[in-house]
Design a protein around this motif. Sequence first.
Motif, PDB file in Angstrom:
ATOM      1  N   LEU A  16       0.825  -1.203   0.000  1.00  0.00           N
ATOM      2  CA  LEU A  16       0.000   0.000   0.000  1.00  0.00           C
ATOM      3  C   LEU A  16       0.865   1.261   0.000  1.00  0.00           C
ATOM      4  CD1 LEU A  16      -2.828  -1.024   2.502  1.00  0.00           C
ATOM      5  CD2 LEU A  16      -3.058  -0.645   0.035  1.00  0.00           C
ATOM      6  N   ILE A  17       1.947   1.239   0.792  1.00  0.00           N
ATOM      7  CA  ILE A  17       2.859   2.390   0.823  1.00  0.00           C
ATOM      8  C   ILE A  17       3.452   2.625  -0.564  1.00  0.00           C
ATOM      9  CG2 ILE A  17       5.038   3.239   1.759  1.00  0.00           C
ATOM     10  CD1 ILE A  17       4.377   1.755   4.332  1.00  0.00           C
ATOM     11  N   THR A  18       3.900   1.536  -1.214  1.00  0.00           N
ATOM     12  CA  THR A  18       4.485   1.664  -2.547  1.00  0.00           C
ATOM     13  C   THR A  18       3.456   2.149  -3.557  1.00  0.00           C
ATOM     14  OG1 THR A  18       5.941  -0.196  -2.005  1.00  0.00           O
ATOM     15  CG2 THR A  18       5.816   0.450  -4.309  1.00  0.00           C
ATOM     16  N   LEU A  19       2.231   1.635  -3.472  1.00  0.00           N
ATOM     17  CA  LEU A  19       1.180   2.039  -4.410  1.00  0.00           C
ATOM     18  C   LEU A  19       0.875   3.528  -4.278  1.00  0.00           C
ATOM     19  CD1 LEU A  19      -0.927   1.228  -6.522  1.00  0.00           C
ATOM     20  CD2 LEU A  19      -2.506   0.765  -4.637  1.00  0.00           C
ATOM     21  N   VAL A  20       0.768   4.029  -3.044  1.00  0.00           N
ATOM     22  CA  VAL A  20       0.488   5.451  -2.845  1.00  0.00           C
ATOM     23  C   VAL A  20       1.616   6.293  -3.432  1.00  0.00           C
ATOM     24  CG1 VAL A  20       0.271   7.256  -1.094  1.00  0.00           C
ATOM     25  CG2 VAL A  20      -0.970   5.105  -0.820  1.00  0.00           C
ATOM     26  N   LEU A  70       7.732   1.623 -16.397  1.00  0.00           N
ATOM     27  CA  LEU A  70       8.782   1.551 -15.378  1.00  0.00           C
ATOM     28  C   LEU A  70       8.187   1.232 -14.004  1.00  0.00           C
ATOM     29  CD1 LEU A  70      11.801   1.945 -14.771  1.00  0.00           C
ATOM     30  CD2 LEU A  70      11.308   4.357 -14.312  1.00  0.00           C
ATOM     31  N   ALA A  71       7.027   1.809 -13.724  1.00  0.00           N
ATOM     32  CA  ALA A  71       6.364   1.517 -12.451  1.00  0.00           C
ATOM     33  C   ALA A  71       5.989   0.045 -12.348  1.00  0.00           C
ATOM     34  CB  ALA A  71       5.126   2.401 -12.299  1.00  0.00           C
ATOM     35  N   MET A  72       5.487  -0.531 -13.441  1.00  0.00           N
ATOM     36  CA  MET A  72       5.124  -1.949 -13.428  1.00  0.00           C
ATOM     37  C   MET A  72       6.347  -2.833 -13.223  1.00  0.00           C
ATOM     38  SD  MET A  72       2.298  -2.136 -16.494  1.00  0.00           S
ATOM     39  CE  MET A  72       2.363  -3.916 -16.459  1.00  0.00           C
ATOM     40  N   LEU A  73       7.464  -2.465 -13.870  1.00  0.00           N
ATOM     41  CA  LEU A  73       8.656  -3.297 -13.786  1.00  0.00           C
ATOM     42  C   LEU A  73       9.320  -3.231 -12.418  1.00  0.00           C
ATOM     43  CD1 LEU A  73      10.288  -2.562 -17.279  1.00  0.00           C
ATOM     44  CD2 LEU A  73       9.057  -4.633 -16.575  1.00  0.00           C
ATOM     45  N   THR A  74       9.204  -2.087 -11.769  1.00  0.00           N
ATOM     46  CA  THR A  74       9.927  -1.902 -10.513  1.00  0.00           C
ATOM     47  C   THR A  74       9.045  -2.006  -9.281  1.00  0.00           C
ATOM     48  OG1 THR A  74       9.631   0.507 -10.638  1.00  0.00           O
ATOM     49  CG2 THR A  74      11.624  -0.416 -11.641  1.00  0.00           C
ATOM     50  N   PHE A  75       7.754  -2.154  -9.451  1.00  0.00           N
ATOM     51  CA  PHE A  75       6.841  -2.137  -8.298  1.00  0.00           C
ATOM     52  C   PHE A  75       7.191  -3.232  -7.293  1.00  0.00           C
ATOM     53  CE2 PHE A  75       3.066  -3.217  -5.912  1.00  0.00           C
ATOM     54  CZ  PHE A  75       2.558  -1.975  -5.545  1.00  0.00           C
ATOM     55  N   THR A  76       7.385  -4.439  -7.789  1.00  0.00           N
ATOM     56  CA  THR A  76       7.666  -5.549  -6.878  1.00  0.00           C
ATOM     57  C   THR A  76       8.981  -5.345  -6.150  1.00  0.00           C
ATOM     58  OG1 THR A  76       6.423  -7.074  -8.299  1.00  0.00           O
ATOM     59  CG2 THR A  76       7.957  -8.042  -6.716  1.00  0.00           C
ATOM     60  N   VAL A 205      -4.181  -3.115  -8.572  1.00  0.00           N
ATOM     61  CA  VAL A 205      -4.858  -3.387  -7.298  1.00  0.00           C
ATOM     62  C   VAL A 205      -4.594  -4.816  -6.855  1.00  0.00           C
ATOM     63  CG1 VAL A 205      -7.093  -3.495  -6.138  1.00  0.00           C
ATOM     64  CG2 VAL A 205      -6.627  -1.653  -7.761  1.00  0.00           C
ATOM     65  N   LEU A 206      -4.620  -5.745  -7.795  1.00  0.00           N
ATOM     66  CA  LEU A 206      -4.349  -7.139  -7.444  1.00  0.00           C
ATOM     67  C   LEU A 206      -2.899  -7.331  -7.013  1.00  0.00           C
ATOM     68  CD1 LEU A 206      -6.339  -9.231 -10.089  1.00  0.00           C
ATOM     69  CD2 LEU A 206      -6.946  -8.676  -7.746  1.00  0.00           C
ATOM     70  N   THR A 207      -2.013  -6.494  -7.520  1.00  0.00           N
ATOM     71  CA  THR A 207      -0.619  -6.565  -7.084  1.00  0.00           C
ATOM     72  C   THR A 207      -0.518  -6.350  -5.580  1.00  0.00           C
ATOM     73  OG1 THR A 207       0.115  -5.702  -9.216  1.00  0.00           O
ATOM     74  CG2 THR A 207       1.687  -5.607  -7.404  1.00  0.00           C
ATOM     75  N   VAL A 208      -1.252  -5.354  -5.090  1.00  0.00           N
ATOM     76  CA  VAL A 208      -1.241  -5.064  -3.656  1.00  0.00           C
ATOM     77  C   VAL A 208      -1.866  -6.207  -2.870  1.00  0.00           C
ATOM     78  CG1 VAL A 208      -2.066  -3.480  -1.886  1.00  0.00           C
ATOM     79  CG2 VAL A 208      -1.295  -2.593  -4.085  1.00  0.00           C
ATOM     80  N   LEU A 209      -3.023  -6.681  -3.317  1.00  0.00           N
ATOM     81  CA  LEU A 209      -3.754  -7.707  -2.573  1.00  0.00           C
ATOM     82  C   LEU A 209      -3.024  -9.051  -2.585  1.00  0.00           C
ATOM     83  CD1 LEU A 209      -7.407  -6.945  -3.745  1.00  0.00           C
ATOM     84  CD2 LEU A 209      -6.286  -6.230  -1.636  1.00  0.00           C
ATOM     85  N   ALA A 210      -2.309  -9.338  -3.668  1.00  0.00           N
ATOM     86  CA  ALA A 210      -1.683 -10.655  -3.808  1.00  0.00           C
ATOM     87  C   ALA A 210      -0.259 -10.711  -3.274  1.00  0.00           C
ATOM     88  CB  ALA A 210      -1.687 -11.076  -5.282  1.00  0.00           C
TER      89      ALA A 210
END
Length: 284
Positions: A16-20, A70-76, A205-210
Amino acid sequence: MARHGRWWGFGLIPALITLVGYVAAMAVLIVYAGDLASWATPFADDWAEPWRDIVRVTVGAAAVGMGGLLAMLTFTAVTLLIGEPFYESLSAKVEETEGGGPQGPDLPLWRELWIAAKDSLAVLLRAAGFGIVLFLCGFIPVVGQTVVPVVGVCVSGFFLTVELTGTPLQKRGLAQKERLRLLRSRTGLAVGFGAGLVLLFLIPVLTVLAMPGAVAGATLLAREIAPHEEPAEEPSDDDRSPVDGQDGQDGQNGPGSPYPYPYQQPSANPYQQPHPGEAGQGWQ
C-alpha cells in the motif's frame, strides 16, 4: 494467507505504501507531461501550430507510458525493499507453520536493506538485458506478436521468483549466484510460479492484494528447493550407553559409575594395572 487474515493484513502495508507513492509520482508526471514535452522538444518551438502540438502530445504521452511501464517493472522490487522487515517476519511465520526454518545471520536493518537493494538492482539489470533482446525480437513478423510476448512473461516470471525467494534463500546462506543456479536447476517450477504472478500483477490493485500470498508462496517454494534440516544434537554424558554390556553396578563402568567411559577403574594399588583381556583382574 486465507487461513491467517492478520498476516495478510500485515503484509499489505508495504504494498500500500508503494502504491500510494507510485500513484503520486504518476499524477505529477501526468500534470507536468506538457512541460516535459516542451523541454524535450526545443527544436519544435518555431514549427507551425498543428505539427508542434502533435509532436509534443506524442512525446508527453510516450513519457507517461514509459513512466507506467517503469512503475510496473519496478513495483515488486521497490515493495520488497520497503517491506523487507515486514516480509521477513511473514516468511518466518510461514517457516514456523511448516516445521521451522533457519534463523539466518543476525545483521542490522541497514545492512539487510543494503544487501536487498544490491540484489534487486542486479536482478533488474539482468531482466533489463533480456527485455532489450525481447524488444528487438518483437519487430520480427508473426514471431514478435505471438512467441515473444509468451517468452517475455516466462522470463519476467523467472526473475520475479528470484526476487521473491531472495529472503528465505538468503537465510539458508545462499548468495545470489547460488540462488540463481538453484532456481535454474528447477526452471519449470520457478517459471510456473512467477509467470502466474506476472499476469496477476498486470492489474495494480491485485498486485497489492496478492503480494502477501506471493511472499508466502515464495517461502514454500524455497523450502521445496532448499530444505532446511536441523543439526543433530550430540549426546550428553548422561545419554552414553554402558560399555561392554556393563550396567554400572558393583563398581563397574556404566552410567551409574563415576567412571562411565571405556576404561577400568583405577586399582587401590598404584602399581597394579589391569590385565588386558581380564576385566577387573590385575597383575603386579
